[in-house]
Design a protein around this motif. Structure first.
Motif: not given
Length: 381
Positions: A337-348
Motif C-alpha cells: 500500500x501507499x504508506x509502505x511504499x512511502x517509506x521508500x522516499x521518507x528520507x527525502x
C-alpha cells in the motif's frame, strides 16, 4: 450510469444511478439529472454549486428518487429527447475493442532501443481496435503545450488525411479513422511539426495543471515539476515504462486530477529553518476502472526539488518488481500500500540549510525566494 462524482479539495466518488439504463432512455436520463441539479443545486455559493454536494445535503437515495421522478414526467416536456439519436442508429455505438487507458505493457518497461524512429512511434503511439479494425495515433504534446504553428499544421493534417482529431485527458491529441497505409506519411508530417515523439501516454507523459504560472489559487509551479519529473525519468531510463500515470496539481483542488492518478502530487507551502519553501504531498494508488474508484492515499510529503527523485524510486521499484500484466495499483496492493511504499522516499522529506542549498527555497521557473501568494480565482471546485 454514474452521477454526482467530483474531485476538488473534497473528492466524492460517483454514485451508480441504477443497475441498467436502456439506450433509448440515456438522453432523457441525462436531462433529468441536469434538471435536478438546476432545481436544487446551490446558487448562493459557487464553491458548493456541484451535484456532489447534493449527495451530502440530500442523501444519495433522495437524489436518485428525484432524478427518476424528473425522468418519468419529462415525456410531457417540449424538450423530451425521445429514443436513440439518428446518428447513433446510422453509425452504431459498439466499442472499437481497445480502450484509451494506459495498458499494463505485460510486466516490463517498453524497450525501443533497437527500433528506428517510425517503428518506435508505431509501437508506442498507434492503437488498433480489435473489434472493428480501427487505427488511431497519439501525438505527444509535452506538458500539454502546442504552438500556433503546430495547431495550423495539425489542422492541415486533418484535412489532408480525412481523420478525426480528439483531445485526450492526458493533454495529447489522438487522430482517429486512419488506415495502415497512411501511418508512414502521417509520422513524417508529425515529425515536421515536432509532435511525433514516441511514448505518448507512457511514464514520461506527466500531466499538470497550469499551476502558479497563471492560477491565483496555486501555491507551487506544477508545470515546472512535471518537466523535472519527465527529465528525471529520461535520465533514469524509466520514461518508457507503461501502466503508470503521474498527475500534478499546484494546490489541493485537483485540476491536475492527482486524486485518481497512480502517482499524484498536490502543491503545498512548507516551512523549514524559519523560511517558506515549495513542497508537495505525494499520493499513490488512485484509479478509475472496472466499475470502481479509488482515490490516491498519502505516501509522503516532499520538498519540491526532491519530488522527482521520489518518482524515480517508486517507478523504478514498480518496473523491477511487477509481475507480467500487473497494473500499478495491483503492484501497490501487493507491495503493502501507499504508506509502505512511502517509506521508500521518507528520507527525502527534509530541507537542507538555506545558506548551503538556497535552491530548495526557490520554486521551479522562479528566480526569487518562494512565497505562497494566493488570490481570488475563477476556479469553482
Amino acid at each position: 450510469m454514474f452521477f454526482a462524482g467530483g474531485l476538488g479539495a473534497n473528492p466524492h466518488p460517483a454514485q451508480a444511478l441504477e443497475e441498467f439504463t436502456p439506450r433509448d432512455q440515456l438522453l432523457a436520463t441525462l436531462e433529468a439529472i441536469l434538471r435536478v441539479q438546476n432545481n436544487h443545486g446551490n446558487r448562493d455559493n459557487k464553491l458548493r454549486a456541484r451535484m456532489k454536494w447534493l449527495v451530502d445535503t440530500m442523501g444519495v437515495e433522495e437524489l436518485r428518487e428525484r432524478i427518476f421522478k424528473e425522468r418519468k414526467f419529462l415525456i410531457a416536456s417540449a424538450t423530451y429527447p425521445a429514443g436513440v439519436p439518428r446518428v447513433v442508429d446510422e453509425r452504431g455505438d459498439a466499442p472499437a475493442g481497445v480502450g484509451t487507458e494506459v495498458p499494463a505493457d505485460l510486466g516490463s518497461p517498453v524497450e525501443f532501443r533497437a527500433l528506428d524512429p517510425f517503428q518506435k512511434w508505431n509501437l508506442a503511439n498507434v492503437v488498433r481496435g480489435r473489434a472493428n479494425g480501427t487505427v488511431s495515433a497519439y501525438t505527444w504534446c509535452r506538458l500539454g503545450d502546442i504552438t500556433t504553428a503546430q495547431f495550423r499544421g495539425l489542422a492541415q493534417v486533418q484535412r489532408d488525411f480525412g481523420v478525426e482529431v480528439r483531445i485526450t485527458n492526458r493533454q495529447n491529441f489522438v487522430l482517429r479513422a486512419l488506415t495502415e497505409e497512411q501511418l508512414p506519411s502521417l509520422f513524417a508530417r508529425l515529425s515536421q511539426l515536432g509532435m511525433a515523439e514516441s511514448g505518448a501516454e507512457l511514464a514520461r507523459d506527466v500531466v499538470a495543471c497550469p499551476g502558479a504560472d497563471t492560477c491565483n489559487l496555486a501555491v507551487t509551479q506544477s508545470r515546472g515539476l512535471a518537466d523535472d519529473i519527465g527529465n528525471a525519468l529520461e535520465d533514469a531510463g524509466l520514461s518508457e515504462v507503461g501502466g503508470v500515470r503521474i498527475n500534478i496539481s499546484g494546490c489541493t483542488n485537483s485540476c491536475g486530477q492527482h486524486h485518481i492518478s497512480d502517482i499524484g502530487f498536490f502543491g503545498l507551502e512548507r516551512r523549514a529553518h524559519g523560511r517558506p519553501a515549495p513542497g508537495y504531498q505525494m499520493l499513490l494508488g488512485g484509479r478509475v476502472a472496472n466499475m470502481e474508484i479509488q482515490f490516491g492515499e498519502k505516501a509522503s510529503k516532499l520538498p519540491a526539488k526532491r519530488a522527482s527523485e521520489a518518482v524515480v524510486r517508486v517507478v523504478g521499484k514498480f518496473a523491477a518488481e511487477r509481475d507480467a500484466g500487473e497494473t500499478f495499483s495491483q503492484w501497490l496492493d501487493r507491495a503493502g500500500g501507499a504508506k509502505q511504499v512511502g517509506t521508500l522516499v521518507a528520507d527525502l522529506d527534509n530541507f537542507p540549510d538555506p545558506d548551503e542549498h538556497p535552491e530548495f527555497y526557490i520554486d521551479f521557473d522562479e528566480t526569487g525566494p518562494y512565497e505562497a501568494a494566493v488570490g481570488d480565482s475563477e476556479c469553482a471546485t
